[in-house]
Design a protein around this motif. Structure first.
Motif, PDB file in Angstrom:
ATOM      1  N   CYS A   1      42.349  29.052  42.891  1.00 38.70           N
ATOM      2  CA  CYS A   1      42.165  29.668  41.569  1.00 38.70           C
ATOM      3  C   CYS A   1      40.689  29.611  41.164  1.00 38.70           C
ATOM      4  O   CYS A   1      40.104  30.609  40.742  1.00 38.70           O
ATOM      5  CB  CYS A   1      43.041  28.964  40.527  1.00 38.70           C
ATOM      6  SG  CYS A   1      42.837  29.668  38.884  1.00 38.70           S
ATOM      7  N   HIS A   2      40.084  28.436  41.306  1.00 41.66           N
ATOM      8  CA  HIS A   2      38.667  28.326  40.942  1.00 41.66           C
ATOM      9  C   HIS A   2      37.793  29.189  41.847  1.00 41.66           C
ATOM     10  O   HIS A   2      36.829  29.793  41.390  1.00 41.66           O
ATOM     11  CB  HIS A   2      38.218  26.864  40.968  1.00 41.66           C
ATOM     12  CG  HIS A   2      38.458  26.170  39.667  1.00 41.66           C
ATOM     13  ND1 HIS A   2      39.716  25.890  39.198  1.00 41.66           N
ATOM     14  CD2 HIS A   2      37.603  25.745  38.693  1.00 41.66           C
ATOM     15  CE1 HIS A   2      39.630  25.305  38.017  1.00 41.66           C
ATOM     16  NE2 HIS A   2      38.345  25.203  37.681  1.00 41.66           N
ATOM     17  N   ALA A   3      38.150  29.238  43.132  1.00 35.27           N
ATOM     18  CA  ALA A   3      37.338  30.053  44.059  1.00 35.27           C
ATOM     19  C   ALA A   3      37.342  31.516  43.603  1.00 35.27           C
ATOM     20  O   ALA A   3      36.299  32.177  43.580  1.00 35.27           O
ATOM     21  CB  ALA A   3      37.877  29.916  45.476  1.00 35.27           C
TER      22      ALA A   3
ATOM     23  N   ARG B   1      34.277  33.614  30.310  1.00 39.78           N
ATOM     24  CA  ARG B   1      33.992  32.176  30.312  1.00 39.78           C
ATOM     25  C   ARG B   1      35.003  31.464  31.213  1.00 39.78           C
ATOM     26  O   ARG B   1      36.098  31.981  31.476  1.00 39.78           O
ATOM     27  CB  ARG B   1      34.013  31.639  28.879  1.00 39.78           C
ATOM     28  CG  ARG B   1      32.854  32.216  28.054  1.00 39.78           C
ATOM     29  CD  ARG B   1      32.824  31.674  26.653  1.00 39.78           C
ATOM     30  NE  ARG B   1      32.199  30.368  26.603  1.00 39.78           N
ATOM     31  CZ  ARG B   1      31.087  30.078  25.909  1.00 39.78           C
ATOM     32  NH1 ARG B   1      30.488  31.002  25.197  1.00 39.78           N
ATOM     33  NH2 ARG B   1      30.600  28.857  25.915  1.00 39.78           N
ATOM     34  N   HIS B   2      34.601  30.264  31.635  1.00 36.05           N
ATOM     35  CA  HIS B   2      35.316  29.559  32.705  1.00 36.05           C
ATOM     36  C   HIS B   2      36.830  29.392  32.454  1.00 36.05           C
ATOM     37  O   HIS B   2      37.648  29.736  33.312  1.00 36.05           O
ATOM     38  CB  HIS B   2      34.651  28.190  32.897  1.00 36.05           C
ATOM     39  CG  HIS B   2      35.232  27.380  33.994  1.00 36.05           C
ATOM     40  ND1 HIS B   2      34.955  27.609  35.317  1.00 36.05           N
ATOM     41  CD2 HIS B   2      36.107  26.342  33.977  1.00 36.05           C
ATOM     42  CE1 HIS B   2      35.610  26.746  36.065  1.00 36.05           C
ATOM     43  NE2 HIS B   2      36.321  25.960  35.278  1.00 36.05           N
ATOM     44  N   GLY B   3      37.181  28.856  31.281  1.00 37.21           N
ATOM     45  CA  GLY B   3      38.595  28.582  31.021  1.00 37.21           C
ATOM     46  C   GLY B   3      39.416  29.860  31.030  1.00 37.21           C
ATOM     47  O   GLY B   3      40.494  29.926  31.646  1.00 37.21           O
TER      48      GLY B   3
ATOM     49  N   ALA C   1      38.600  32.760  32.445  1.00 35.83           N
ATOM     50  CA  ALA C   1      38.591  33.340  33.803  1.00 35.83           C
ATOM     51  C   ALA C   1      39.665  32.678  34.663  1.00 35.83           C
ATOM     52  O   ALA C   1      40.410  33.339  35.388  1.00 35.83           O
ATOM     53  CB  ALA C   1      37.210  33.167  34.443  1.00 35.83           C
ATOM     54  N   ASN C   2      39.792  31.351  34.548  1.00 39.03           N
ATOM     55  CA  ASN C   2      40.831  30.653  35.318  1.00 39.03           C
ATOM     56  C   ASN C   2      42.226  31.090  34.913  1.00 39.03           C
ATOM     57  O   ASN C   2      43.114  31.227  35.751  1.00 39.03           O
ATOM     58  CB  ASN C   2      40.715  29.142  35.104  1.00 39.03           C
ATOM     59  CG  ASN C   2      39.708  28.528  36.043  1.00 39.03           C
ATOM     60  OD1 ASN C   2      39.581  28.945  37.176  1.00 39.03           O
ATOM     61  ND2 ASN C   2      38.981  27.547  35.559  1.00 39.03           N
ATOM     62  N   CYS C   3      42.429  31.279  33.608  1.00 38.12           N
ATOM     63  CA  CYS C   3      43.768  31.704  33.138  1.00 38.12           C
ATOM     64  C   CYS C   3      44.102  33.098  33.680  1.00 38.12           C
ATOM     65  O   CYS C   3      45.232  33.355  34.095  1.00 38.12           O
ATOM     66  CB  CYS C   3      43.826  31.713  31.610  1.00 38.12           C
ATOM     67  SG  CYS C   3      43.850  30.061  30.901  1.00 38.12           S
TER      68      CYS C   3
ATOM     69  N   MET D   1      43.755  24.503  29.609  1.00 39.11           N
ATOM     70  CA  MET D   1      44.331  25.048  30.843  1.00 39.11           C
ATOM     71  C   MET D   1      43.414  24.819  32.046  1.00 39.11           C
ATOM     72  O   MET D   1      43.872  24.747  33.173  1.00 39.11           O
ATOM     73  CB  MET D   1      44.614  26.554  30.698  1.00 39.11           C
ATOM     74  CG  MET D   1      45.808  26.842  29.858  1.00 39.11           C
ATOM     75  SD  MET D   1      47.258  25.928  30.421  1.00 39.11           S
ATOM     76  CE  MET D   1      47.887  25.422  28.847  1.00 39.11           C
ATOM     77  N   ASP D   2      42.117  24.711  31.805  1.00 37.28           N
ATOM     78  CA  ASP D   2      41.206  24.385  32.904  1.00 37.28           C
ATOM     79  C   ASP D   2      41.632  23.040  33.506  1.00 37.28           C
ATOM     80  O   ASP D   2      41.739  22.891  34.727  1.00 37.28           O
ATOM     81  CB  ASP D   2      39.765  24.321  32.362  1.00 37.28           C
ATOM     82  CG  ASP D   2      38.722  24.292  33.465  1.00 37.28           C
ATOM     83  OD1 ASP D   2      39.036  24.738  34.584  1.00 37.28           O
ATOM     84  OD2 ASP D   2      37.599  23.833  33.199  1.00 37.28           O
ATOM     85  N   ASN D   3      41.934  22.082  32.635  1.00 44.15           N
ATOM     86  CA  ASN D   3      42.398  20.778  33.111  1.00 44.15           C
ATOM     87  C   ASN D   3      43.715  20.932  33.878  1.00 44.15           C
ATOM     88  O   ASN D   3      43.878  20.393  34.972  1.00 44.15           O
ATOM     89  CB  ASN D   3      42.589  19.843  31.904  1.00 44.15           C
ATOM     90  CG  ASN D   3      42.869  18.405  32.305  1.00 44.15           C
ATOM     91  OD1 ASN D   3      42.638  18.007  33.443  1.00 44.15           O
ATOM     92  ND2 ASN D   3      43.366  17.624  31.370  1.00 44.15           N
TER      93      ASN D   3
ATOM     94  N   ILE E   1      44.891  23.499  35.431  1.00 42.05           N
ATOM     95  CA  ILE E   1      44.686  24.184  36.719  1.00 42.05           C
ATOM     96  C   ILE E   1      43.973  23.251  37.716  1.00 42.05           C
ATOM     97  O   ILE E   1      44.331  23.198  38.889  1.00 42.05           O
ATOM     98  CB  ILE E   1      43.922  25.516  36.494  1.00 42.05           C
ATOM     99  CG1 ILE E   1      44.814  26.473  35.679  1.00 42.05           C
ATOM    100  CG2 ILE E   1      43.515  26.154  37.819  1.00 42.05           C
ATOM    101  CD1 ILE E   1      44.097  27.690  35.103  1.00 42.05           C
ATOM    102  N   HIS E   2      42.979  22.492  37.230  1.00 40.02           N
ATOM    103  CA  HIS E   2      42.333  21.502  38.128  1.00 40.02           C
ATOM    104  C   HIS E   2      43.402  20.621  38.767  1.00 40.02           C
ATOM    105  O   HIS E   2      43.378  20.367  39.978  1.00 40.02           O
ATOM    106  CB  HIS E   2      41.405  20.554  37.347  1.00 40.02           C
ATOM    107  CG  HIS E   2      40.159  21.189  36.818  1.00 40.02           C
ATOM    108  ND1 HIS E   2      39.455  20.656  35.762  1.00 40.02           N
ATOM    109  CD2 HIS E   2      39.482  22.305  37.182  1.00 40.02           C
ATOM    110  CE1 HIS E   2      38.394  21.414  35.509  1.00 40.02           C
ATOM    111  NE2 HIS E   2      38.397  22.420  36.358  1.00 40.02           N
ATOM    112  N   CYS E   3      44.325  20.149  37.928  1.00 37.86           N
ATOM    113  CA  CYS E   3      45.302  19.157  38.415  1.00 37.86           C
ATOM    114  C   CYS E   3      46.312  19.790  39.359  1.00 37.86           C
ATOM    115  O   CYS E   3      46.712  19.172  40.342  1.00 37.86           O
ATOM    116  CB  CYS E   3      46.010  18.500  37.239  1.00 37.86           C
ATOM    117  SG  CYS E   3      44.855  17.549  36.265  1.00 37.86           S
TER     118      CYS E   3
HETATM  119 ZN    ZN Z   1      37.468  24.360  36.017  1.00 39.46          ZN
END
Ligand code: ZN
Ligand code: NAD
Length: 354
Positions: free
Chosen positions: A255-257, A269-271, A273-275, A193-195, A197-199
């Motif tokens: 989202c990342h901010a 953890r990063h992934g 947290a983004n979700c 999901m990190d990928n 969300i990046h996209c």
């Molecule tokens: Zn990321």
């Protein structure tokens, strides 16, 4: 002037890992020099560590990714260990084997072997003065795209922020889809999901251009196919590389901010947290958030609820400050007047829903 950058060479295919040593010899034909392998400690148990064939002079350093994401102190300590053993002699190459955490540690070590001081001094944009030691990425977990980006994300004494520079890009990547088959399903989901969300963020943002967009769209489709249709590991791994290539030349977004505060203050953890954040961003990324929710539901992923309920006003202040630190990402999402679109009250309202 905006120069587009991609990792210049990729060794791709099932069991490509078995060719790692031969590839290193071909790329850097100086067998007297040593190689530094930075390996995710989980690979003691997956068996991958045992498949490495280091020469007697090589250094194999483990990074304890199962326990935490990288800190500037981890990078400094590993760099100091290399210098203590090898003095001023530089390795011919640094190889980062693992998820985003271990790949970022290896990236940062490559830069910190040729730049003085602490890695915390280089958290920011284009602060690195000297080219690092050559480096090869070997992802064993797909989604961060760290194998293809300009950043090595580190948590320092005062902030979580990447070392962003042309010198922190990998020179080569070895993509072996067999290596990601041992990732536990939940981790596979969060990093995948990190990928995604990046996209989503990159393709909605103004930092994107026509050269980066096809990479983002292909990467996004690879994640949707993987979690909504069939699990094809090769496509998923290529999707991560494409996603990284896309953000290397554009920017993430709101989202990342917001997620850096969730990670830094609450320790997620990063992934994940983004979700937690993306789940609440339907007003910005409508259809894509609905697709995300469909993937969450299909895989019966339990996202933690009410994570900010015990956050103190002082901690919220810090989380707001961290959000604004990612100014480039907010400018890409909202334009230069981003504080009007996302004032502190709005940040608090969004955090309150998480
Ligand atoms: Zn990321
Ligand atoms: P990770 O590297 O932190 O690893 C998560 C877990 O998966 C760890 O326990 C690890 O040991 C395990 N793991 C890795 N490979 C495995 C395998 N093959 N089999 C079994 N377990 C395996 O997770 P991540 O999501 O890949 O990386 C997160 C980090 O990457 C964060 O620090 C984040 O800030 C950073 N990041 C960097 C970039 C970048 O461009 N550099 C982009 C996004 C995120």
């Amino acid at each position: 002037m905006k120069i587009t950058r991609f990792v210049p060479s990729v060794l791709f295919g099932e069991n490509a890992f078995d060719d790692l040593n031969a590839w290193i010899d071909k790329l850097y034909p100086n067998p007297q020099q040593y190689t530094v392998f930075v390996v995710d400690a989980v690979h003691r148990t997956t068996g991958l560590l045992q498949r490495l064939r280091p020469a007697p002079q090589d250094l194999v350093l483990e990074f304890d990714a199962p326990s935490h994401e990288p800190k500037t102190s981890d990078v400094d300590a590993l760099r100091d260990r290399i210098v203590a053993e090898k003095g001023s002699e530089l390795p011919r190459v640094v190889v980062g084997i693992g998820g985003g955490s271990s790949m970022d540690v290896a990236k940062a070590i490559s830069v910190m072997l040729t730049n003085p001081g602490s890695s915390a001094d280089y958290q920011g944009w284009d602060l690195v003065k000297h080219r690092g030691v050559p480096k090869i990425a070997v992802p064993t977990l797909s989604g961060t795209g760290a194998e293809a980006t300009r950043t090595a994300v580190l948590t320092g004494p005062v902030k979580k922020l990447g070392i962003n520079s042309d010198y922190s890009m990998y020179d080569h990547a070895l993509l072996d889809p067999k290596l990601i088959e041992t990732v536990p399903e939940e981790q596979e989901f969060f990093t995948g999901m990190d990928n995604y969300i990046h996209c989503v963020e990159a393709s909605h943002g103004s930092a994107m251009n026509a050269l980066g967009r096809p990479f983002a769209l292909a990467a996004k489709a690879s994640v949707e196919n993987f979690f909504l249709k069939e699990k094809n590991y090769a496509d998923f791994m290529v999707g991560s590389y494409f996603g990284g290539s896309s953000i290397a030349n554009s920017s993430v977004g709101v989202c990342h901010a917001l997620s850096y505060g969730i990670a830094f203050i609450l320790g997620y953890r990063h992934g994940l947290a983004n979700c937690i954040v993306f789940n609440q961003l339907e007003e910005f990324y409508g259809e894509d958030v609905r697709t995300f929710k469909a993937m969450v539901e299909r895989h019966r992923v339990q996202l933690p609820k009410r994570v900010t309920k015990d956050v103190t006003p002082e901690q919220f202040e810090k989380m707001i400050a961290l959000t604004y630190m990612l100014e480039r990402d907010l400018v890409s999402t909202f334009g230069p007047e981003f504080k009007k679109a996302l004032p502190p009250e709005k940040i608090l309202e969004l955090y309150g829903k998480m």
